[in-house]
Design an enzyme around this catalytic site. Structure first.
Site, PDB file in Angstrom:
ATOM      1  N   GLU A 172      40.694  40.360  37.265  1.00  0.00           N
ATOM      2  CA  GLU A 172      41.020  39.512  36.109  1.00  0.00           C
ATOM      3  C   GLU A 172      39.809  38.713  35.609  1.00  0.00           C
ATOM      4  O   GLU A 172      39.838  37.477  35.571  1.00  0.00           O
ATOM      5  CB  GLU A 172      42.163  38.547  36.452  1.00  0.00           C
ATOM      6  CG  GLU A 172      43.426  39.252  36.886  1.00  0.00           C
ATOM      7  CD  GLU A 172      44.623  38.319  37.071  1.00  0.00           C
ATOM      8  OE1 GLU A 172      45.738  38.851  37.176  1.00  0.00           O
ATOM      9  OE2 GLU A 172      44.450  37.078  37.101  1.00  0.00           O
ATOM     10  N   GLU A 370      48.869  44.564  40.176  1.00  0.00           N
ATOM     11  CA  GLU A 370      49.637  43.344  40.475  1.00  0.00           C
ATOM     12  C   GLU A 370      50.827  43.292  39.538  1.00  0.00           C
ATOM     13  O   GLU A 370      50.726  43.633  38.364  1.00  0.00           O
ATOM     14  CB  GLU A 370      48.831  42.051  40.233  1.00  0.00           C
ATOM     15  CG  GLU A 370      47.816  41.707  41.291  1.00  0.00           C
ATOM     16  CD  GLU A 370      47.069  40.410  40.979  1.00  0.00           C
ATOM     17  OE1 GLU A 370      47.660  39.511  40.341  1.00  0.00           O
ATOM     18  OE2 GLU A 370      45.900  40.296  41.383  1.00  0.00           O
TER      19      GLU A 370
END
Length: 467
Positions: A172, A370
């Site tokens: 991320e 995720e």
């Protein structure tokens, strides 16, 4: 019972079932065995009040001392794969130079233990955890730090690349940009779009240079990056709303997705920044290294969509530029919400992401790296046998997997599903407020581990390769 819930969802052979975690959120031992502070250790030391209940990163879930027990629990919860990260501040405590032998021993032991239990190790190199000594040099604003990171990556590839076959440069990478340089959420708490743009560009350069090193070392494996994709949906099909959604998408998704897969920044985004004199400094060779080093595999973190509408609220005069100057957030009536996190739950978005990757990104191999549900106060769901009956988490996973299954049937190249996360872990400013694990970690009782109902169900999911 409706028809869809009775259907049988089978997944492809060798599908990855597992979970994701990170070193700084699970290992603990934050100042032991030679590890030096990262920016979170430092931030906590100066501002403990910025962390939920003032719980810092010192001990987290103590994976550092309990990894053998934890890997057994991974086996008991059906894992055939698991992602974690190598902490730069543990492996090379001064950011550059000496490698810490105790860190090498630890990561070797974790990798070997995973493999001995038939769990494929996926290794990520950066999970928001800049070594403080590198932040003092400017963090991702500094070219020196790019070079130090690339050296750290090379060290990892050489030490562990004989056994780790799946590598990820960043998790991320937009989060440090947003939280650290735009929205005043994480250290260093800079609010400056142009500096944020520089951090984003330098991160992509660091990523591309690490990919280049990986390829030159001829490691038998794949390298990629983990991106959190938050598709942007317009309030309506009116042109102004559609344009607002497109702009939000450029800033929060394509800004990283395009350079790592297509080797270039989205032209529309470059135009927007150029008009406002917000383009980052680009050094000779930067665009070439980005162009020449596309990823092999993409990790997709999906939690929630972004809903926007055309700009209605006036921008305050003289306010420093923010992406939200070009659109407004939109709260869709009747949306389903996770009340603990304040996030919308919208499962079919995962299918939209899969179709987008199929149709606009050459159907690159990817996996859901995720997806998960954070819940506060899970203790109230404990049953008489002493474990947490988190049926809401089982339902959350199932409802997302139904759409993953549909995407697979329609040709998306999805290789697996990793839940965030294996066991309850520490989180950046929220510490232990929301619990995400398949396994409970009891903070009040010696960090004891207990498999939740979802963990038992996850083993059946993995064994049946579906539900």
């Amino acid at each position: 019972m409706d028809k869809i819930s009775r259907e049988n969802y089978q997944f492809p052979k060798n599908f990855w079932w597992g979970s994701a975690a990170s070193g700084p959120q699970t290992e603990g031992a934050a100042d032991s065995d030679g590890k030096k502070p990262n920016i979170y250790d430092y931030w906590y030391s100066i501002e403990p009040g910025s962390f939920h209940n003032e719980v810092g990163p010192e001990h987290t879930s103590d994976f550092y001392h309990r990894y053998k027990q934890d890997i057994q629990l991974m086996k008991e919860t059906g894992h055939n794969s698991f992602r974690t990260s190598i902490q730069w501040s543990r492996l090379i405590p001064d950011g550059i130079g000496e490698v810490n032998p105790k860190a090498v021993d630890f990561y070797n032991s974790v990798i070997d233990e995973l493999i001995a239990n038939d769990i494929e190790p996926f290794m990520n190199l950066y999970h928001f955890d800049m070594p403080m000594c590198m932040q003092e040099k400017g963090g991702w604003e500094s070219r020196e730090v790019i070079d130090a990171y690339v050296k750290f990556a090379e060290t990892c590839f050489r030490l562990f690349g004989d056994r780790v076959k799946y590598w990820f440069t960043f998790n991320e990478p937009i989060v440090p940009v947003e939280a650290g340089y735009l929205y005043n959420l994480h250290y260093p708490k800079v609010v400056d779009f142009k500096r944020g743009a520089q951090v984003a560009h330098n991160t992509i350069v660091a990523h591309a240079k690490a990919v280049d090193v990986f390829k030159k070392l001829n490691i038998d494996g794949k390298i990629g990056i983990i991106l959190n994709l938050t598709p942007s949906y317009p309030r309506s099909q009116e042109p102004e709303d559609v344009k607002a959604a497109h702009i939000a998408d450029l800033f929060f998704n394509r800004s990283f997705l395009d350079p790592v897969t297509k080797g270039e920044y989205p032209k529309d985004l470059v135009e927007i920044l150029k008009e406002r004199e917000l383009l980052p400094a680009v050094e000779p060779g930067d665009l070439e290294v980005i162009r020449n080093n596309p990823i092999d595999i993409l990790g997709v973190n999906y939690y929630q969509p972004r809903r926007v509408k055309a700009k209605e609220d006036p921008v305050p005069a003289g306010a420093p530029f923010m992406p939200e100057h070009l659109f407004d957030p939109y709260i869709m009536p009747g949306r389903k919400i996770n009340p603990h996190r304040g996030w919308e739950i919208c499962e079919e978005v995962i299918y939209d992401i899969m179709m987008d990757i199929r149709d606009h990104y050459d159907n690159i191999p990817f996996f859901i790296s995720e997806n998960g549900m954070g819940v506060e106060g899970e203790g109230k769901f404990r049953n008489t046998e002493g474990f947490i009956e988190d049926d809401y988490r089982i339902e959350f996973i199932q409802e997302h997997l139904k759409w993953v299954h549909k995407g697979l049937q329609e040709g998306a190249n999805c290789l697996g599903y990793h839940l965030w996360t294996f066991m309850d872990n520490w989180s950046w400013a929220n510490s232990y407020k929301n619990r995400y694990g398949l396994v409970e970690v009891d903070l009040k009782n010696n960090l004891n581990r207990t498999i939740k109902k979802s963990g038992r169900w996850y083993k059946q999911l993995s064994e049946n390769n579906g539900f």
